[in-house]
Structure formats: structure tokens, C-alpha cells
Design a protein around this motif. Sequence first.
Motif, PDB file in Angstrom:
ATOM      1  N   LYS A 159      11.901  19.537  -6.232  1.00 23.86           N
ATOM      2  CA  LYS A 159      12.881  18.565  -6.730  1.00 23.86           C
ATOM      3  C   LYS A 159      13.456  17.741  -5.580  1.00 23.86           C
ATOM      4  CE  LYS A 159      14.330  20.906 -10.946  1.00 23.86           C
ATOM      5  NZ  LYS A 159      15.438  21.478 -11.695  1.00 23.86           N
ATOM      6  N   LYS A 160      13.717  18.402  -4.463  1.00 24.36           N
ATOM      7  CA  LYS A 160      14.242  17.715  -3.272  1.00 24.36           C
ATOM      8  C   LYS A 160      13.213  16.727  -2.749  1.00 24.36           C
ATOM      9  CE  LYS A 160      16.806  17.384   0.635  1.00 24.36           C
ATOM     10  NZ  LYS A 160      16.560  16.023   1.063  1.00 24.36           N
ATOM     11  N   TRP A 161      11.968  17.174  -2.663  1.00 26.22           N
ATOM     12  CA  TRP A 161      10.899  16.308  -2.169  1.00 26.22           C
ATOM     13  C   TRP A 161      10.730  15.101  -3.094  1.00 26.22           C
ATOM     14  CZ3 TRP A 161       8.375  16.113   2.301  1.00 26.22           C
ATOM     15  CH2 TRP A 161       7.235  15.342   2.385  1.00 26.22           C
TER      16      TRP A 161
ATOM     17  N   LYS B 190      13.601   8.004  -3.394  1.00 23.79           N
ATOM     18  CA  LYS B 190      14.528   7.237  -2.557  1.00 23.79           C
ATOM     19  C   LYS B 190      13.750   6.317  -1.609  1.00 23.79           C
ATOM     20  CE  LYS B 190      18.516   8.098   0.452  1.00 23.79           C
ATOM     21  NZ  LYS B 190      19.323   9.152   1.076  1.00 23.79           N
ATOM     22  N   LEU B 191      12.709   6.838  -0.998  1.00 18.96           N
ATOM     23  CA  LEU B 191      11.873   6.038  -0.107  1.00 18.96           C
ATOM     24  C   LEU B 191      11.159   4.935  -0.882  1.00 18.96           C
ATOM     25  CD1 LEU B 191      10.688   5.444   2.649  1.00 18.96           C
ATOM     26  CD2 LEU B 191       8.954   7.219   2.202  1.00 18.96           C
ATOM     27  N   HIS B 192      10.691   5.255  -2.078  1.00 19.61           N
ATOM     28  CA  HIS B 192      10.029   4.260  -2.930  1.00 19.61           C
ATOM     29  C   HIS B 192      10.984   3.097  -3.223  1.00 19.61           C
ATOM     30  CE1 HIS B 192       8.780   2.562  -6.840  1.00 19.61           C
ATOM     31  NE2 HIS B 192       7.566   2.665  -6.320  1.00 19.61           N
TER      32      HIS B 192
ATOM     33  N   ILE C 148       0.842  -1.207   0.000  1.00 18.15           N
ATOM     34  CA  ILE C 148       0.000   0.000   0.000  1.00 18.15           C
ATOM     35  C   ILE C 148       0.872   1.250   0.000  1.00 18.15           C
ATOM     36  CG2 ILE C 148      -1.633   1.357   1.386  1.00 18.15           C
ATOM     37  CD1 ILE C 148      -2.788  -1.412   2.307  1.00 18.15           C
ATOM     38  N   ILE C 149       1.906   1.252   0.816  1.00 15.81           N
ATOM     39  CA  ILE C 149       2.824   2.399   0.871  1.00 15.81           C
ATOM     40  C   ILE C 149       3.501   2.601  -0.482  1.00 15.81           C
ATOM     41  CG2 ILE C 149       4.987   3.247   1.888  1.00 15.81           C
ATOM     42  CD1 ILE C 149       4.051   1.803   4.516  1.00 15.81           C
TER      43      ILE C 149
ATOM     44  N   ASN D 298      12.598  -2.429  -2.386  1.00 17.86           N
ATOM     45  CA  ASN D 298      13.630  -3.406  -2.036  1.00 17.86           C
ATOM     46  C   ASN D 298      13.200  -4.267  -0.853  1.00 17.86           C
ATOM     47  OD1 ASN D 298      15.380  -2.663  -4.086  1.00 17.86           O
ATOM     48  ND2 ASN D 298      16.502  -1.224  -2.816  1.00 17.86           N
ATOM     49  N   GLU D 299      12.536  -3.661   0.113  1.00 17.21           N
ATOM     50  CA  GLU D 299      12.052  -4.416   1.275  1.00 17.21           C
ATOM     51  C   GLU D 299      10.992  -5.435   0.846  1.00 17.21           C
ATOM     52  OE1 GLU D 299      11.709  -5.784   5.146  1.00 17.21           O
ATOM     53  OE2 GLU D 299      13.271  -4.528   4.254  1.00 17.21           O
TER      54      GLU D 299
END
Length: 65
Positions: A33-35, A41-43, A9-10, A48-49
Motif C-alpha cells: 500500500k505504501k509503495w 504520488k510520483l505519477h 515514457i516514465i 503535472n510536469e
Amino acid sequence: MITLDDLEIIKSALECDIIRQKQNEKADHPAFKKWLADTEKLHKKVSNEIITRKAKIKILEKMKF
């Protein structure tokens, strides 16, 4: 603990957010752009998890036989 379903879901929410960020009229603004970079990066971490957990599940299933 976050479940595999929670991570899926995330991941989906992050994908939608990335699309909206890229389509935003302020997409060229440095803060945007930073956001976007942080979101991507979080995606990647979440993806990967998910892959890691699914691989562990498959390995454990094969060991049962």
C-alpha cells in the motif's frame, strides 16, 4: 535534463506499475500500500510536469506569431 519524451515514457511505465500493483495478490499488505501510494504520488508529479512543459511550449509557440 529529462526530455518531454522521457517523461511520457516514465508516466506510461508508472501507469503500468500501478495497474500491476493493484492486481497483485499482496495488494493489501501495508508495504504494498505504501509503495502504491508513493508510485501514485510520483505519477502525479510526472503528469503535472508534462502538463506544465506542454503549456509552456504552447505559450512560446503563440508568442512567435
